[in-house]
Motif scaffolding. Structure first.
Motif, PDB file in Angstrom:
ATOM      1  N   TYR A  73      -1.227   9.310  -6.631  1.00  0.00           N
ATOM      2  CA  TYR A  73      -1.679   7.964  -7.051  1.00  0.00           C
ATOM      3  C   TYR A  73      -1.666   6.998  -5.874  1.00  0.00           C
ATOM      4  O   TYR A  73      -2.577   6.167  -5.717  1.00  0.00           O
ATOM      5  N   GLU A  74      -0.625   7.083  -5.027  1.00  0.00           N
ATOM      6  CA  GLU A  74      -0.498   6.147  -3.905  1.00  0.00           C
ATOM      7  C   GLU A  74      -1.578   6.366  -2.841  1.00  0.00           C
ATOM      8  O   GLU A  74      -1.844   5.476  -2.029  1.00  0.00           O
ATOM      9  N   LYS A  75      -2.214   7.569  -2.837  1.00  0.00           N
ATOM     10  CA  LYS A  75      -3.257   7.852  -1.857  1.00  0.00           C
ATOM     11  C   LYS A  75      -4.640   7.362  -2.299  1.00  0.00           C
ATOM     12  O   LYS A  75      -5.604   7.411  -1.518  1.00  0.00           O
ATOM     13  N   ILE A  76      -4.748   6.908  -3.542  1.00  0.00           N
ATOM     14  CA  ILE A  76      -6.047   6.454  -4.062  1.00  0.00           C
ATOM     15  C   ILE A  76      -6.401   5.102  -3.444  1.00  0.00           C
ATOM     16  O   ILE A  76      -5.601   4.160  -3.497  1.00  0.00           O
ATOM     17  N   THR A  77      -7.573   4.998  -2.872  1.00  0.00           N
ATOM     18  CA  THR A  77      -8.026   3.752  -2.223  1.00  0.00           C
ATOM     19  C   THR A  77      -9.255   3.145  -2.899  1.00  0.00           C
ATOM     20  O   THR A  77      -9.695   2.058  -2.515  1.00  0.00           O
ATOM     21  N   ASP A  78      -9.776   3.817  -3.883  1.00  0.00           N
ATOM     22  CA  ASP A  78     -10.983   3.332  -4.560  1.00  0.00           C
ATOM     23  C   ASP A  78     -10.639   2.108  -5.391  1.00  0.00           C
ATOM     24  O   ASP A  78      -9.816   2.175  -6.314  1.00  0.00           O
ATOM     25  N   LYS A  79     -11.264   0.938  -5.078  1.00  0.00           N
ATOM     26  CA  LYS A  79     -10.952  -0.310  -5.762  1.00  0.00           C
ATOM     27  C   LYS A  79     -11.355  -0.267  -7.233  1.00  0.00           C
ATOM     28  O   LYS A  79     -10.774  -0.974  -8.063  1.00  0.00           O
ATOM     29  N   LYS A  80     -12.359   0.561  -7.553  1.00  0.00           N
ATOM     30  CA  LYS A  80     -12.775   0.667  -8.947  1.00  0.00           C
ATOM     31  C   LYS A  80     -11.667   1.304  -9.811  1.00  0.00           C
ATOM     32  O   LYS A  80     -11.638   1.094 -11.014  1.00  0.00           O
ATOM     33  N   LEU A  81     -10.805   2.096  -9.173  1.00  0.00           N
ATOM     34  CA  LEU A  81      -9.731   2.780  -9.894  1.00  0.00           C
ATOM     35  C   LEU A  81      -8.372   2.064  -9.752  1.00  0.00           C
ATOM     36  O   LEU A  81      -7.345   2.609 -10.166  1.00  0.00           O
ATOM     37  N   GLU A  82      -8.396   0.840  -9.147  1.00  0.00           N
ATOM     38  CA  GLU A  82      -7.129   0.151  -8.849  1.00  0.00           C
ATOM     39  C   GLU A  82      -6.319  -0.146 -10.112  1.00  0.00           C
ATOM     40  O   GLU A  82      -5.099   0.059 -10.132  1.00  0.00           O
ATOM     41  N   PHE A  83      -6.973  -0.628 -11.187  1.00  0.00           N
ATOM     42  CA  PHE A  83      -6.232  -0.943 -12.419  1.00  0.00           C
ATOM     43  C   PHE A  83      -5.600   0.325 -13.002  1.00  0.00           C
ATOM     44  O   PHE A  83      -4.409   0.331 -13.336  1.00  0.00           O
ATOM     45  N   LYS A  84      -6.416   1.405 -13.122  1.00  0.00           N
ATOM     46  CA  LYS A  84      -5.884   2.654 -13.675  1.00  0.00           C
ATOM     47  C   LYS A  84      -4.758   3.211 -12.790  1.00  0.00           C
ATOM     48  O   LYS A  84      -3.762   3.758 -13.287  1.00  0.00           O
ATOM     49  N   LYS A  85      -4.974   3.095 -11.479  1.00  0.00           N
ATOM     50  CA  LYS A  85      -3.951   3.570 -10.548  1.00  0.00           C
ATOM     51  C   LYS A  85      -2.622   2.849 -10.780  1.00  0.00           C
ATOM     52  O   LYS A  85      -1.562   3.497 -10.885  1.00  0.00           O
ATOM     53  N   LEU A  86      -2.657   1.491 -10.883  1.00  0.00           N
ATOM     54  CA  LEU A  86      -1.423   0.707 -11.060  1.00  0.00           C
ATOM     55  C   LEU A  86      -0.783   0.989 -12.416  1.00  0.00           C
ATOM     56  O   LEU A  86       0.449   1.094 -12.520  1.00  0.00           O
ATOM     57  N   HIS A  87      -1.622   1.108 -13.455  1.00  0.00           N
ATOM     58  CA  HIS A  87      -1.080   1.399 -14.790  1.00  0.00           C
ATOM     59  C   HIS A  87      -0.352   2.749 -14.784  1.00  0.00           C
ATOM     60  O   HIS A  87       0.768   2.871 -15.287  1.00  0.00           O
ATOM     61  N   ASN A  88      -1.021   3.780 -14.196  1.00  0.00           N
ATOM     62  CA  ASN A  88      -0.413   5.112 -14.180  1.00  0.00           C
ATOM     63  C   ASN A  88       0.790   5.184 -13.228  1.00  0.00           C
ATOM     64  O   ASN A  88       1.726   5.958 -13.470  1.00  0.00           O
ATOM     65  N   LEU A  89       0.752   4.387 -12.166  1.00  0.00           N
ATOM     66  CA  LEU A  89       1.920   4.300 -11.295  1.00  0.00           C
ATOM     67  C   LEU A  89       3.116   3.751 -12.078  1.00  0.00           C
ATOM     68  O   LEU A  89       4.248   4.240 -11.926  1.00  0.00           O
ATOM     69  N   GLY A  90       2.856   2.743 -12.915  1.00  0.00           N
ATOM     70  CA  GLY A  90       3.922   2.186 -13.758  1.00  0.00           C
ATOM     71  C   GLY A  90       4.521   3.260 -14.663  1.00  0.00           C
ATOM     72  O   GLY A  90       5.749   3.369 -14.809  1.00  0.00           O
ATOM     73  N   ASN A  91       3.651   4.072 -15.280  1.00  0.00           N
ATOM     74  CA  ASN A  91       4.132   5.154 -16.145  1.00  0.00           C
ATOM     75  C   ASN A  91       4.967   6.169 -15.355  1.00  0.00           C
ATOM     76  O   ASN A  91       6.004   6.652 -15.820  1.00  0.00           O
ATOM     77  N   THR A  92       4.480   6.504 -14.129  1.00  0.00           N
ATOM     78  CA  THR A  92       5.176   7.496 -13.301  1.00  0.00           C
ATOM     79  C   THR A  92       6.545   6.973 -12.863  1.00  0.00           C
ATOM     80  O   THR A  92       7.556   7.698 -12.921  1.00  0.00           O
TER      81      THR A  92
END
Length: 273
Positions: A73-92
């Protein structure tokens, strides 16, 4: 010649696209079938493709490999996926027990987009954190009280031991004093007995000395002195005897007087009657 090269290039792109489509389809199928191990192997081939790393991170998350999911998740740089990335980071983070990091991730995701699920997770973690803080404070208070009680118990135990030691010392001192008194009494008694024995010895010695002084000669002398203290009546002369007999006859008393022999058998009368 140029047309041939163009044709070969087009065919290569079509061939690569077909293989990518097959890999994506296989990965999605494995993911849908909850075969996350197979999905991970397929998404690893597509990690550099758009959305490939996000799907790989989700596959790690679903297989409960949270540390690897976090790294992906921390390696994802696509801004379109930023919300999903942060939400899933919270879950992790939440699954890894990092509550503060999870709250920060949810709050960052909500700044991008308002979402009920994200807000629910955030409120849940804040409540959980508050309960944990309350429980932690209670545990600290209990720990402090336990420490205080233990300290009090130790102090009471120490005081009890001190009192016991003092009592033991007092008992030992009393015992020692009693022993000393008994020794003194015994010493006095022994001295008294010794003095009495010496007195008796001296008295016996004196008696023996006096007994030695009482020789047969002294006894004989004392006896003679005692006999000499008794005065002898002088013997009656014949003239006095006749005179006394005549007096008794004149009184009508018929008494026969026996003549007493005296030393020298006096036959003369010194004084005529």
């Amino acid at each position: 010649m140029r047309g041939v090269l163009l044709l070969l290039g087009t065919m290569a792109l079509l061939h690569a696209g077909i293989f990518d489509f097959l890999d994506v389809n296989k990965a999605h199928t494995s993911y849908e079938n909850k075969d996350y191990k197979a999905a991970i192997q397929s998404y690893k081939k597509l990690e550099n493709k758009a959305g490939g790393r996000y799907d790989l991170a989700n596959s790690y998350y679903k297989s409960k490999q949270y540390k690897k999911a976090l790294e992906s998740y921390e390696k994802i740089t696509d801004k379109k996926l930023e919300f999903k990335k942060l939400h899933n980071l919270g879950n992790t983070y939440a699954h890894l027990g990092k509550i503060d990091d999870a709250i920060k991730s949810y709050e960052a995701a909500l700044k991008i987009k308002k979402d009920k699920d994200t807000q629910y997770n955030l409120d849940l973690l804040k409540k959980q954190k508050k309960e944990q803080q309350k429980k932690q404070n209670k545990n600290q208070k209990n720990k402090k009280n336990d420490k205080k009680q233990n300290s009090k118990n130790q102090q009471n135990k120490q005081n009890k031991n001190d009192q016991k030691n003092q009592q033991n010392q007092k008992n030992q001192q009393n015992k020692q004093n009693k022993n000393n008194q008994n020794k003194n009494d015994q010493r006095k008694k022994d001295q008294q007995n010794k003095s009495q024995e010496q007195h008796n010895k001296n008295q016996k010695k004196t008696q023996n000395k006096d007994a030695k002084k009482s020789t047969p000669e002294s006894k004989k002398q004392r006896k003679k002195q005692a006999q000499g203290s008794i005065k002898k009546a002088p013997p009656i002369s014949d003239m006095e005897e006749r005179k006394y007999q005549k007096m008794l006859n004149n009184r009508g008393v018929n008494t026969l007087m026996l003549p007493l022999k005296s030393k020298g058998d006096l036959h003369h009368e010194t004084n005529p009657w």
